[in-house]
Motif scaffolding. Structure first.
Motif, PDB file in Angstrom:
ATOM      1  N   LEU A 559       8.946   2.357 -21.160  1.00  0.00           N
ATOM      2  CA  LEU A 559       8.782   3.439 -21.737  1.00  0.00           C
ATOM      3  C   LEU A 559       7.451   3.643 -22.650  1.00  0.00           C
ATOM      4  CD1 LEU A 559      12.328   3.402 -23.380  1.00  0.00           C
ATOM      5  CD2 LEU A 559      11.494   5.184 -21.816  1.00  0.00           C
ATOM      6  N   LYS A 560       6.887   2.612 -23.122  1.00  0.00           N
ATOM      7  CA  LYS A 560       5.452   2.548 -23.695  1.00  0.00           C
ATOM      8  C   LYS A 560       4.625   3.045 -22.741  1.00  0.00           C
ATOM      9  CE  LYS A 560       2.298  -0.228 -26.445  1.00  0.00           C
ATOM     10  NZ  LYS A 560       1.963  -1.419 -26.800  1.00  0.00           N
ATOM     11  N   LYS A 561       4.647   2.463 -21.199  1.00  0.00           N
ATOM     12  CA  LYS A 561       3.370   2.892 -20.650  1.00  0.00           C
ATOM     13  C   LYS A 561       3.637   4.390 -20.214  1.00  0.00           C
ATOM     14  CE  LYS A 561       2.524  -1.723 -18.809  1.00  0.00           C
ATOM     15  NZ  LYS A 561       2.454  -2.640 -17.838  1.00  0.00           N
ATOM     16  N   ALA A 562       5.146   4.712 -19.830  1.00  0.00           N
ATOM     17  CA  ALA A 562       5.259   6.270 -19.499  1.00  0.00           C
ATOM     18  C   ALA A 562       4.840   7.122 -20.543  1.00  0.00           C
ATOM     19  CB  ALA A 562       6.887   6.146 -19.095  1.00  0.00           C
ATOM     20  N   ILE A 563       5.015   6.974 -21.706  1.00  0.00           N
ATOM     21  CA  ILE A 563       4.566   7.802 -22.809  1.00  0.00           C
ATOM     22  C   ILE A 563       3.084   7.926 -23.022  1.00  0.00           C
ATOM     23  CG2 ILE A 563       4.898   8.431 -25.114  1.00  0.00           C
ATOM     24  CD1 ILE A 563       7.689   6.987 -24.949  1.00  0.00           C
ATOM     25  N   GLU A 564       2.532   6.690 -22.880  1.00  0.00           N
ATOM     26  CA  GLU A 564       0.942   6.711 -23.005  1.00  0.00           C
ATOM     27  C   GLU A 564       0.325   7.353 -21.879  1.00  0.00           C
ATOM     28  OE1 GLU A 564      -1.020   5.746 -25.493  1.00  0.00           O
ATOM     29  OE2 GLU A 564       0.856   5.426 -26.681  1.00  0.00           O
ATOM     30  N   ASN A 565       0.989   7.316 -20.560  1.00  0.00           N
ATOM     31  CA  ASN A 565       0.322   7.992 -19.602  1.00  0.00           C
ATOM     32  C   ASN A 565       0.610   9.593 -19.483  1.00  0.00           C
ATOM     33  OD1 ASN A 565      -0.673   5.421 -18.507  1.00  0.00           O
ATOM     34  ND2 ASN A 565       1.347   5.268 -17.145  1.00  0.00           N
ATOM     35  N   ALA A 566       1.557   9.897 -20.305  1.00  0.00           N
ATOM     36  CA  ALA A 566       1.782  11.324 -20.488  1.00  0.00           C
ATOM     37  C   ALA A 566       0.741  11.936 -21.510  1.00  0.00           C
ATOM     38  CB  ALA A 566       3.394  11.524 -20.947  1.00  0.00           C
ATOM     39  N   ARG A 567       0.175  10.932 -22.336  1.00  0.00           N
ATOM     40  CA  ARG A 567      -0.799  11.658 -23.391  1.00  0.00           C
ATOM     41  C   ARG A 567      -2.068  12.153 -22.813  1.00  0.00           C
ATOM     42  NH1 ARG A 567       1.243  10.578 -28.204  1.00  0.00           N
ATOM     43  NH2 ARG A 567       2.490   8.915 -28.219  1.00  0.00           N
ATOM     44  N   TRP A 568      -2.480  11.716 -21.469  1.00  0.00           N
ATOM     45  CA  TRP A 568      -3.713  12.291 -20.671  1.00  0.00           C
ATOM     46  C   TRP A 568      -3.317  12.203 -19.335  1.00  0.00           C
ATOM     47  CZ3 TRP A 568      -7.484  15.073 -22.164  1.00  0.00           C
ATOM     48  CH2 TRP A 568      -8.681  15.181 -21.319  1.00  0.00           C
ATOM     49  N   CYS A 569      -3.594  13.576 -18.554  1.00  0.00           N
ATOM     50  CA  CYS A 569      -3.410  13.867 -17.283  1.00  0.00           C
ATOM     51  C   CYS A 569      -4.606  13.973 -16.618  1.00  0.00           C
ATOM     52  CB  CYS A 569      -2.384  15.176 -17.002  1.00  0.00           C
ATOM     53  SG  CYS A 569      -2.629  15.763 -15.236  1.00  0.00           S
ATOM     54  N   ILE A 626       5.365  18.242 -32.080  1.00  0.00           N
ATOM     55  CA  ILE A 626       6.316  19.090 -31.238  1.00  0.00           C
ATOM     56  C   ILE A 626       6.742  17.930 -30.242  1.00  0.00           C
ATOM     57  CG2 ILE A 626       5.546  21.393 -31.156  1.00  0.00           C
ATOM     58  CD1 ILE A 626       4.051  21.052 -28.639  1.00  0.00           C
ATOM     59  N   GLY A 627       5.849  16.665 -30.116  1.00  0.00           N
ATOM     60  CA  GLY A 627       6.412  15.591 -29.411  1.00  0.00           C
ATOM     61  C   GLY A 627       7.322  14.909 -29.973  1.00  0.00           C
ATOM     62  N   TYR A 628       8.531  14.782 -29.149  1.00  0.00           N
ATOM     63  CA  TYR A 628       9.704  13.832 -29.468  1.00  0.00           C
ATOM     64  C   TYR A 628       9.411  12.467 -29.905  1.00  0.00           C
ATOM     65  CZ  TYR A 628      14.355  11.478 -29.651  1.00  0.00           C
ATOM     66  OH  TYR A 628      15.607  11.001 -29.848  1.00  0.00           O
ATOM     67  N   PHE A 629       8.666  11.973 -29.154  1.00  0.00           N
ATOM     68  CA  PHE A 629       8.130  10.552 -29.708  1.00  0.00           C
ATOM     69  C   PHE A 629       6.998  10.263 -30.500  1.00  0.00           C
ATOM     70  CE2 PHE A 629      10.561  10.516 -25.648  1.00  0.00           C
ATOM     71  CZ  PHE A 629      11.346   9.698 -25.489  1.00  0.00           C
ATOM     72  N   ASN A 630       6.611  11.557 -30.914  1.00  0.00           N
ATOM     73  CA  ASN A 630       5.603  11.263 -32.230  1.00  0.00           C
ATOM     74  C   ASN A 630       6.346  11.335 -33.477  1.00  0.00           C
ATOM     75  OD1 ASN A 630       3.311  11.322 -30.196  1.00  0.00           O
ATOM     76  ND2 ASN A 630       2.939  13.349 -30.620  1.00  0.00           N
ATOM     77  N   LEU A 631       7.722  11.671 -33.621  1.00  0.00           N
ATOM     78  CA  LEU A 631       8.357  11.886 -34.777  1.00  0.00           C
ATOM     79  C   LEU A 631       8.532  10.337 -35.423  1.00  0.00           C
ATOM     80  CD1 LEU A 631      10.605  14.666 -34.253  1.00  0.00           C
ATOM     81  CD2 LEU A 631       8.502  14.679 -35.316  1.00  0.00           C
TER      82      LEU A 631
END
Length: 631
Positions: A559-569, A626-631
């Motif tokens: 989950l950590k890597k999936a979310i971190e990878n989503a921060r920059w395309c 607006i990011g769920y995983f930033n709250l």
């Protein structure tokens, strides 16, 4: 024509009835309708035991209004079957397209659907003592209602919907890679005509082929309603515009697959096993007999003991009683259901209620993970995690579409594309299906945190454009109505990110993993979960690898890597900016999601890679909130 080895699962998708494939000899063929299945080499039903192929899944049977499902037939030789039944069965494939041309002289010639020869000699070249062979033309024509036909070569070159000339035509290239370089000629001397713009589609949905085939400006050449996969060259009434396409284009065939995860009808393993037997074809005559007698439950148990003593011997009377009661409850539930009820949504609700509890059944085994063993960020974002060590999925081919994955046709209309004639015999109301087994991880999000996040004005404003796009597609008949909520988009995007990360962490192919979304905001259901599972026909995911990745100590990293990878395309900032100012991807129905960050193979995604947005996971360039995983 030689035999074509195709796996049984591929006859559901992607090579089911109406789909084209190419033999190893290079011949393009189309899979015949299900009227022609389950026949031997001589085209007869003799010595065929259909009961061997029947599959039952009562929830899907109700949804699709059929009596049962059938596994595609497998090929068996003498000695490979008991009592020598079901031998030498083939699924027929027909030659399509029917028009062929010579790559040397360009001669066009049409053959029938049942032509078996792999090598067809060119008559024009033969007259000149040259030995050249005809190959199939690269273009076909189709319409939005699933019809498919040869490109209208004779009509096109003569610029008439009803040409009277029957002389030989030629397809030649004058040099170049565009359609304008391909020219059709006729021996009658009519002016040659190029194929320029035959695939063009206007903004209002009309096509260049239909609007400009005939010299008469008031004449429109519409679809002829051809269904060559049903073994007939007859035409049906169809008023759709005809669209030319390459025969191997990806939009020529979209299989309409309906699926369900097996859920036990009773918590008792023994009662569930009895129910499985009761739903089988073997027990249908027995149940008919006891229903006719209309005896008490104890009398029904005695009758069942007499009729199926050997099968029921391991079970107690109380277990048989519970199974009979559960079966009667199922039938009553089916009868009471309203026609207006969304049956497909109800399937998800039933699955969700089972997946969020531990169970140990023959076809479903779920273990609830200890949330205290996960890191604090997992406990903050998710309320429960369940490890699905075993599951069974039934996948049914309920029809197909062309051009778009959705075309506005009802399920009954799509089903009619699979067979030539509507069957009057009740036993013939069936659809092809197959069963697969796999494993998965079921993630249930934190409802309190989710409720706070999804009601934020910024989040609601972000997803409004996606709801507008869904409404537009619905009005155009390109998809069924769907309520696009922030909860749905976020959970859908999260599933894609996790699947993409799993391919790097444990070696699964993205095509071997699937998503199943459980989303509803109603007070009664309030679903907020996602199931990532493998249910492939090969060895992917059969050894517990996916379940292992869901255990404490492994899932945190995923989950950590999936979310971190989503921060920059790798396409950022363009990918994220497009999400803020418009749309991208299929039907422009995605915001910040592209092939570099959020898309999956179409077989893995339930929504054909639509309604995705990374910003709802990690925030956008202007706001992190607006990011769920930033709250």
């Amino acid at each position: 024509m030689v035999d074509i080895p195709i796996r049984r699962a591929q006859l559901i998708a992607p090579f089911g009835p109406g789909a084209m494939t190419v033999t190893k000899e290079g011949v393009s063929v189309i899979c015949a309708g299900i009227d022609h299945w389950y026949k031997d080499n001589y085209g007869t039903y003799e010595n065929i035991d259909i009961e061997h192929f029947k599959v039952n899944e009562w929830r899907l049977e109700k949804l699709l209004n059929v009596n049962h499902f059938r596994l595609p037939p497998d090929f068996r030789k003498t000695g490979q079957s008991k009592n020598n039944t079901n031998l030498y069965m083939n699924i027929p494939f027909l030659r399509f397209p029917q028009w062929h041309y010579c790559r040397f002289c360009g001669r066009l010639e049409k053959f029938n659907l049942h032509t078996r020869s792999n090598r067809l000699e060119c008559a024009t070249c033969k007259e000149k003592n040259h030995k050249n062979y005809l190959v199939q033309v690269p273009y076909v024509a189709m319409c939005e209602h699933g019809h498919l036909q040869d490109f209208p070569w004779r009509e096109w070159v003569h610029r008439s919907s009803h040409p009277t000339c029957n002389k030989t035509m030629f397809l030649n290239s004058i040099g170049g890679s565009s359609l304008a370089s391909m020219v059709v000629k006729c021996e009658c001397g009519v002016e040659p005509r190029s194929l320029m713009r035959i695939t063009s589609v206007n903004s209002n949905g009309t096509t260049h082929l239909s609007q400009h085939l005939d010299n008469d400006k008031d004449s429109v050449f519409t679809c002829q309603g051809k269904t060559p996969w049903l073994g007939s060259e007859k035409s049906q009434l169809c008023s759709n515009n005809l669209r030319a396409t390459l025969r191997n284009a990806s939009n020529v065939y979209f299989a309409k697959i309906k699926s369900s995860i097996y859920i036990p009808a009773d918590k008792s393993k023994e009662v569930d096993e009895i129910l499985e037997m009761f739903r089988s074809e073997l027990f249908k005559p027995y149940l008919t007999i006891i229903n006719r007698r209309q005896g008490s439950i104890d009398e029904q148990i005695e009758d069942m003991r007499v009729l199926a003593n050997r099968e029921l011997q391991p079970y107690t009377d109380n277990q048989i009683k519970d199974a009979l009661n559960a079966l009667n409850n199922e039938l009553e539930t089916i009868e009471e259901e309203s026609e207006n009820t969304n049956s497909e949504h109800r399937l998800r609700v039933e699955e969700y209620n089972v997946l969020e509890n531990e169970t140990d059944q023959h076809n479903l085994r779920i273990i609830k993970a200890d949330m205290n063993k996960y890191e604090v960020n997992i406990r903050r974002d998710f309320s429960d995690i369940f490890l699905v060590e075993k599951l069974k999925e039934t996948r049914v081919l309920a029809g197909f579409t062309r051009i778009n994955s959705e075309n506005g046709l009802s399920t009954e209309e799509l089903k009619r594309l699979l067979r030539l004639n509507e069957q009057s015999d009740e036993d013939e109301h069936w659809l092809p299906a197959y069963e697969v087994y796999g494993e998965g991880i079921f993630l249930k999000l934190n409802k309190e945190k989710l409720f706070e996040w999804e009601n934020s004005p910024q989040v609601l404003g972000r997803t409004k454009s996606l709801q507008d796009k869904a409404d537009e597609l619905f009005r155009e008949g390109r998809m069924t109505y769907k309520n696009i909520t922030p909860r749905f988009v976020m959970i859908h995007t999260l599933a894609h990110l996790i699947i993409n990360q799993l391919t790097f962490e444990c070696g699964y192919s993205t095509a071997a993993l699937r998503e199943r979304l459980y989303v509803s905001k109603s007070s009664e259901e309030n679903m907020c979960g996602l199931l990532i599972y493998t249910a492939a026909g090969d060895s992917d995911g059969t050894l517990g690898g996916l379940v292992k990745m869901g255990k404490p100590g492994n899932l945190e990293s995923i989950l950590k890597k999936a979310i971190e990878n989503a921060r920059w395309c790798s396409a950022d900032p363009i990918c994220m900016e497009i999400g803020s100012h418009g749309g991208q991807g299929p039907d422009s129905s995605n915001l910040a999601a592209c092939h570099n960050c959020g898309l999956l193979p179409e077989t893995a995604c339930e929504e054909f890679n639509r309604f995705l947005d990374r910003a709802l996971i990690v925030g956008d360039l202007s706001s992190d909130n607006i990011g769920y995983f930033n709250l």
